[in-house]
Enzyme design. Structure first.
Site, PDB file in Angstrom:
ATOM      1  N   ARG A   1      12.096  33.514  13.781  1.00 29.94           N
ATOM      2  CA  ARG A   1      12.707  33.528  12.336  1.00 29.94           C
ATOM      3  C   ARG A   1      14.154  33.974  12.609  1.00 29.94           C
ATOM      4  NH1 ARG A   1      14.761  37.733  13.952  1.00 29.94           N
ATOM      5  NH2 ARG A   1      15.366  38.172  11.900  1.00 29.94           N
ATOM      6  N   GLY A   2      14.808  34.246  11.348  1.00 31.05           N
ATOM      7  CA  GLY A   2      16.534  34.282  11.451  1.00 31.05           C
ATOM      8  C   GLY A   2      17.102  32.901  11.223  1.00 31.05           C
ATOM      9  N   ALA A   3      17.952  32.805  10.530  1.00 31.90           N
ATOM     10  CA  ALA A   3      18.501  31.580   9.929  1.00 31.90           C
ATOM     11  C   ALA A   3      18.908  30.612  10.869  1.00 31.90           C
ATOM     12  CB  ALA A   3      19.655  31.831   9.069  1.00 31.90           C
TER      13      ALA A   3
ATOM     14  N   ASN B   1      20.615  37.534   1.996  1.00 29.97           N
ATOM     15  CA  ASN B   1      20.142  38.129   3.229  1.00 29.97           C
ATOM     16  C   ASN B   1      19.021  38.833   3.180  1.00 29.97           C
ATOM     17  OD1 ASN B   1      20.941  38.399   6.112  1.00 29.97           O
ATOM     18  ND2 ASN B   1      20.978  40.679   5.849  1.00 29.97           N
ATOM     19  N   LYS B   2      18.371  39.279   3.966  1.00 31.39           N
ATOM     20  CA  LYS B   2      17.131  40.257   3.898  1.00 31.39           C
ATOM     21  C   LYS B   2      16.881  40.956   2.821  1.00 31.39           C
ATOM     22  CE  LYS B   2      14.167  39.346   5.636  1.00 31.39           C
ATOM     23  NZ  LYS B   2      13.105  38.514   5.361  1.00 31.39           N
TER      24      LYS B   2
ATOM     25  N   GLN C   1      11.803  43.848  10.895  1.00 36.40           N
ATOM     26  CA  GLN C   1      12.924  43.466  11.886  1.00 36.40           C
ATOM     27  C   GLN C   1      13.676  44.234  12.493  1.00 36.40           C
ATOM     28  OE1 GLN C   1      12.260  42.159   8.747  1.00 36.40           O
ATOM     29  NE2 GLN C   1      12.168  40.018   8.601  1.00 36.40           N
TER      30      GLN C   1
ATOM     31  N   ASP D   1      21.749  34.452   5.454  1.00 40.24           N
ATOM     32  CA  ASP D   1      20.779  33.419   5.282  1.00 40.24           C
ATOM     33  C   ASP D   1      21.468  31.977   4.446  1.00 40.24           C
ATOM     34  OD1 ASP D   1      18.942  35.744   5.706  1.00 40.24           O
ATOM     35  OD2 ASP D   1      18.061  34.067   6.407  1.00 40.24           O
TER      36      ASP D   1
HETATM   37  O1  MRU Z   1      12.834  36.561   7.154  1.00 38.44           O
HETATM   38  P1  MRU Z   1      13.770  36.536   8.337  1.00 38.44           P
HETATM   39  O2  MRU Z   1      13.428  37.613   9.589  1.00 38.44           O
HETATM   40  O3  MRU Z   1      14.121  35.256   8.935  1.00 38.44           O
HETATM   41  O4  MRU Z   1      15.415  37.017   7.814  1.00 38.44           O
HETATM   42  C1  MRU Z   1      16.331  37.028   8.665  1.00 38.44           C
HETATM   43  C2  MRU Z   1      17.665  37.606   8.279  1.00 38.44           C
HETATM   44  O5  MRU Z   1      17.670  37.838   7.059  1.00 38.44           O
HETATM   45  C3  MRU Z   1      18.822  37.656   8.862  1.00 38.44           C
HETATM   46  O6  MRU Z   1      19.496  38.834   8.507  1.00 38.44           O
HETATM   47  C4  MRU Z   1      19.536  36.264   8.573  1.00 38.44           C
HETATM   48  O7  MRU Z   1      18.895  35.519   8.951  1.00 38.44           O
HETATM   49  C5  MRU Z   1      20.623  36.215   9.714  1.00 38.44           C
HETATM   50  S1  MRU Z   1      20.197  35.967  11.365  1.00 38.44           S
HETATM   51  C6  MRU Z   1      21.503  35.931  12.380  1.00 38.44           C
END
Ligand code: MRU
Length: 359
Positions: A45-47, A246-247, A195, A236
């Site tokens: 996960r993470g963009a 973002n999250k 996370q 994201d």
């Molecule tokens: O649902 P996730 O864990 O994929 O969400 C991730 C986030 O919101 C991060 O802050 C975002 O992707 C930036 S990662 C460098």
């Protein structure tokens, strides 16, 4: 050092983020379908990390010459692209990576199959490599924003685990520490996937960077007691006007930061900027299963029959953001001109259409 995602002859190897911090288990994925499932179920996960995974998923889909003929290549590419972009709708890095793979595919579509397959693999490896380079550059730009001795509040995980390595927001923290600054991090727990407590705390603690976990609702108290000097988060998708998805929970941190006069910074590569989204209202927000909220550690924590919702992201309006740190430099308000300049021809994302599915 751990590795978030790697390409090997066996397949794509990734660290299963659902098992951290208790278990460090690496999965070997041998098909695009397995990669899609790993993204959907958040093993990765993470963009930026899911962008790399999508690129590698397409390369995996072209490893075997089975059923290959000139007429089957485009349908094969399109079905892989649909499969991978349909996994999660909010992070634009996913469709950005697929579009990069599409450009490379078109350059080699008429080549002998082994040449096409190896070009796609090369491109996926390049997406991974460039992500790490971008994070290092972002770190250098962003570190200058942090005071020599400071306490940073972060939300979710925007670290090495969320990228191919080093991290975006946590890359800025790492670079500041490497330059001799004293940085202590407060990590919001980040319900429901945790996370912050499971992943941010895990990777910073391994690096010896001071990190303290707080539950999401403790942030207001910390601001009131003047324990936060800077807020730093990842993204994201960033709309043309600077509105940032973002999250879930990021928006309330930004509101608190403004109320207490604390700067709120976003760190993200240009692959996260979506100039086609004019404002944050156009950013698709992923709705995940309510069961992820209604259960903690396998135990139900909401009475049966009570509705639960699970928007996985929120949008922080640009007026709450002091600066956006990218690999090409720091953009200050008003954001539109700066973001458009960064993402001009050949730099980051150009406007795209049609919009990804899932709005
Ligand atoms: O649902 P996730 O864990 O994929 O969400 C991730 C986030 O919101 C991060 O802050 C975002 O992707 C930036 S990662 C460098």
């Amino acid at each position: 050092m751990f590795s978030t995602i790697e390409w090997t002859d066996e397949g794509v190897i990734l660290l299963d983020q659902r098992r951290l911090p208790e278990q460090e288990i690496y999965l070997t994925l041998r098909s695009a379908e397995e990669v899609a499932e790993a993204i959907r179920d958040m093993a990765i996960r993470g963009a930026p990390a899911i962008g790399v995974a999508a690129a590698m998923g397409i390369a995996l889909g072209f490893r075997s010459a089975d059923d290959d003929s000139p007429g089957t290549r485009r349908p094969r590419f399109e079905s892989l692209a649909r499969l991978l972009t349909s996994t999660r709708p909010t992070a634009v890095n996913l469709s950005w990576a697929v579009e990069r793979m599409r450009r490379r595919f078109e350059e080699h579509v008429s080549d002998p199959f082994p040449r096409l397959a190896s070009a796609l693999k090369e491109e996926a490896l390049l997406v991974r490599h460039e992500d790490i380079e971008a994070n290092r550059a972002m770190g250098r730009h962003g570190a200058e924003l942090l005071p020599d001795d400071c306490r940073v509040l972060t939300h979710c995980n925007a670290g090495a685990l969320a990228t191919a390595g080093y991290g975006t927001a946590l890359g800025v923290v790492r670079a500041a520490v490497e330059s001799g600054k004293r940085v202590a991090v407060y990590a919001d727990e980040t319900r429901p996937f945790l996370q912050g407590s499971r992943l941010t705390a895990w990777e910073l603690h391994r690096d010896g960077i001071p990190v303290t976990v707080v539950t999401d609702e403790m942030a207001g108290h910390l601001f009131q007691r003047r324990k936060i000097d800077v807020c730093l988060v990842g993204a994201d998708r960033i709309a043309r006007n600077g509105d940032t998805a973002n999250k879930i929970g990021t928006y309330q941190v930004a509101v608190l930061a403004q109320a207490h006069g604390v700067p709120f910074y976003v760190a993200a590569p240009t692959s996260t900027i979506d100039l086609a989204a004019v404002t944050g209202a156009e950013i698709p927000i992923e709705e995940r299963s309510p069961l992820e909220v209604a259960h903690i550690g396998g135990r139900r924590v909401v009475p049966e029959g009570v509705p639960v919702i699970h928007p996985a992201f929120d949008v922080t309006p640009h007026r709450l953001i002091a600066a956006i740190v990218t690999e090409r430099g720091v953009v200050r308000p008003p954001f539109e001109a700066g973001l458009v300049a960064l993402c001009g021809p050949g730099a980051g994302n150009a406007p795209r259409s049609p919009r990804p599915a899932g709005r």
